[in-house]
Structures are given as C-alpha cells and as structure tokens.
Design a protein around this motif. Structure first.
Motif, PDB file in Angstrom:
ATOM      1  N   UNK A 142       0.845  -1.105   0.308  1.00 39.10           N
ATOM      2  CA  UNK A 142       0.080  -0.089  -0.230  1.00 39.10           C
ATOM      3  C   UNK A 142       0.894   1.284  -0.070  1.00 39.10           C
ATOM      4  N   UNK A 143       0.989   1.999  -1.027  1.00 47.78           N
ATOM      5  CA  UNK A 143       1.690   3.090  -1.225  1.00 47.78           C
ATOM      6  C   UNK A 143       1.100   4.575  -1.065  1.00 47.78           C
ATOM      7  N   UNK A 144       1.423   5.502  -0.675  1.00 50.40           N
ATOM      8  CA  UNK A 144       0.924   6.732  -0.176  1.00 50.40           C
ATOM      9  C   UNK A 144       1.770   7.740  -0.889  1.00 50.40           C
ATOM     10  N   UNK A 145       1.192   8.970  -1.411  1.00 54.35           N
ATOM     11  CA  UNK A 145       1.979  10.093  -1.910  1.00 54.35           C
ATOM     12  C   UNK A 145       1.706  10.984  -0.878  1.00 54.35           C
ATOM     13  N   UNK A 146       2.814  11.693  -0.235  1.00 55.58           N
ATOM     14  CA  UNK A 146       2.854  12.489   0.999  1.00 55.58           C
ATOM     15  C   UNK A 146       2.595  13.961   0.652  1.00 55.58           C
ATOM     16  N   UNK A 147       1.548  14.579   0.894  1.00 57.87           N
ATOM     17  CA  UNK A 147       1.200  15.828   0.229  1.00 57.87           C
ATOM     18  C   UNK A 147       1.467  16.959   1.712  1.00 57.87           C
ATOM     19  N   UNK A 166       2.979  17.695  -3.510  1.00 59.33           N
ATOM     20  CA  UNK A 166       3.554  16.394  -3.323  1.00 59.33           C
ATOM     21  C   UNK A 166       5.110  16.383  -2.658  1.00 59.33           C
ATOM     22  N   UNK A 167       5.342  15.627  -1.728  1.00 58.66           N
ATOM     23  CA  UNK A 167       6.826  15.802  -1.192  1.00 58.66           C
ATOM     24  C   UNK A 167       7.421  14.583  -0.968  1.00 58.66           C
ATOM     25  N   UNK A 168       6.628  13.629  -1.014  1.00 64.50           N
ATOM     26  CA  UNK A 168       7.458  12.179  -0.947  1.00 64.50           C
ATOM     27  C   UNK A 168       6.529  10.952  -1.213  1.00 64.50           C
ATOM     28  N   UNK A 169       7.028   9.884  -0.740  1.00 68.44           N
ATOM     29  CA  UNK A 169       6.289   8.578  -0.740  1.00 68.44           C
ATOM     30  C   UNK A 169       6.436   7.537   0.522  1.00 68.44           C
ATOM     31  N   UNK A 170       5.416   7.182   0.961  1.00 73.42           N
ATOM     32  CA  UNK A 170       5.418   6.301   2.157  1.00 73.42           C
ATOM     33  C   UNK A 170       4.590   5.017   1.865  1.00 73.42           C
TER      34      UNK A 170
END
Length: 187
Positions: free
Chosen positions: A61-66, A73-77
């Motif tokens: 499960x992947x999420x874009x960090x906003x 958008x600043x990253x992915x977790x």
C-alpha cells in the motif's frame, strides 16, 4: 480523517504519479540514503516499476505525502511485503522534495502510516531497514518506538566504504504505549 495531520495528507498512489516518482528516483541525493541500487532509470522503467511493483502488488500500500495546505507532493510512504496471515509489514519512506527535509514531515507521515497499519489493518509488527550512515532516520525511528533487531553486516557499498543495513521493528503494543506516552508529554 485517518490520512491527515496538521501538516500533511496521505493520498493513495496512482499510475499518474510515475513521473513524479521518476524525478525523486533519479535524484541521487534523495536515493543515497534509501535505495541500495543507486542508478539512473528511464521513464519506462519507472512506469513499469510503479504499475507492477507498487500498484500491482496485493502485498503493498503506497501513498503520496502532500503538504496539507498547498497539497504539494513531497514524498512517498509505503507498507510493503504485507503478510496478512502473520500480520507483519515492512515500511519505507522517501521525502523526495529536499526543501521539506528536516521539518518533521517524515515523523508525521510515519505516525499516520503506523496508525493505519496498527489501528486499521490490525498489524502486529512493522519493520524497516535503514543504512547505518543514516543517523537522522535511525533517531526518528527510535523516537517513534522502533527497536534495533539486528544488522546485515557490510552489505552496502557507498563511496568506497562498506556499510551495515540496520533492521528495526515495532510491535503494536509498543506503538500504542509510545503514542500514549508521547501524547501525555504534549499536554
């Protein structure tokens, strides 16, 4: 909302995020502390990786960090290698936009993801790997309650030097206890 804090929002990664991820994936300064395979990738490779490995897997499960106010958008977790039977998952995080480094966004992102993993998915254990030279990340993980579980000795070669990969993990009850202790300190 489960995927929001005072500073950030997490949104599910979609196929259209491949170009954004490609930018971060090809930034050697960003990937130096998280990716064992420092290499430059073609857009088609990144698109295939996003669609097959990140989005096409039942065990991630992947999420874009906003940034919450601007939705930048600043990253992915991500939670990857999710083992539903044994209720374990591996956590990975990359803050791809360097101007967001050192401002608490990784901490808030990890808290949201761990809340989701432990409180919604009912995971028992979340683990991660961190390069031994990434002291800032290790301090963050320790602050959140992760415990040292071992290391893969000299398994990463960077700039002419061998480094260990440190294995850390946190159990649900440890996370809950740490969250309660942390919230009492805020009062």
């Amino acid at each position: 909302m489960l995927f929001e804090s005072s500073k950030i929002k997490l949104r599910k990664m979609i196929s259209d995020d491949a170009e954004l991820y490609h930018k971060w994936r090809n930034d050697m300064e960003v990937m130096a502390s998280t990716n064992p395979f420092l290499d430059m990738y073609h857009m088609e490779e990144t698109r295939g990786f996003v669609n097959q490995v990140i989005l096409g897997s039942n065990s991630s499960k992947s999420y874009i960090i906003l940034e919450r106010k601007t939705e930048t958008p600043m990253g992915i977790i991500s939670l990857i290698n999710i083992d539903y039977k044994n209720r374990n998952a591996e956590c990975i995080i990359d803050i791809g936009e360097k101007n967001y480094w050192g401002k608490g966004y990784a901490t808030e992102s990890m808290k949201l993801l761990l809340d989701y993993g432990f409180l919604e998915m009912n995971l028992h254990r979340v683990y991660l790997r961190v390069f031994s030279f990434n002291e800032k990340a290790m301090k963050l993980y320790e602050k959140m309650g992760f415990k040292y579980e071992g290391k893969s000795r000299q398994s990463l070669f960077r700039e002419g030097i061998w480094h260990d990969i440190i294995h850390m993990g946190i159990l649900k009850e440890e996370y809950i206890d740490e969250s309660i202790r942390y919230s009492k300190q805020d009062k």
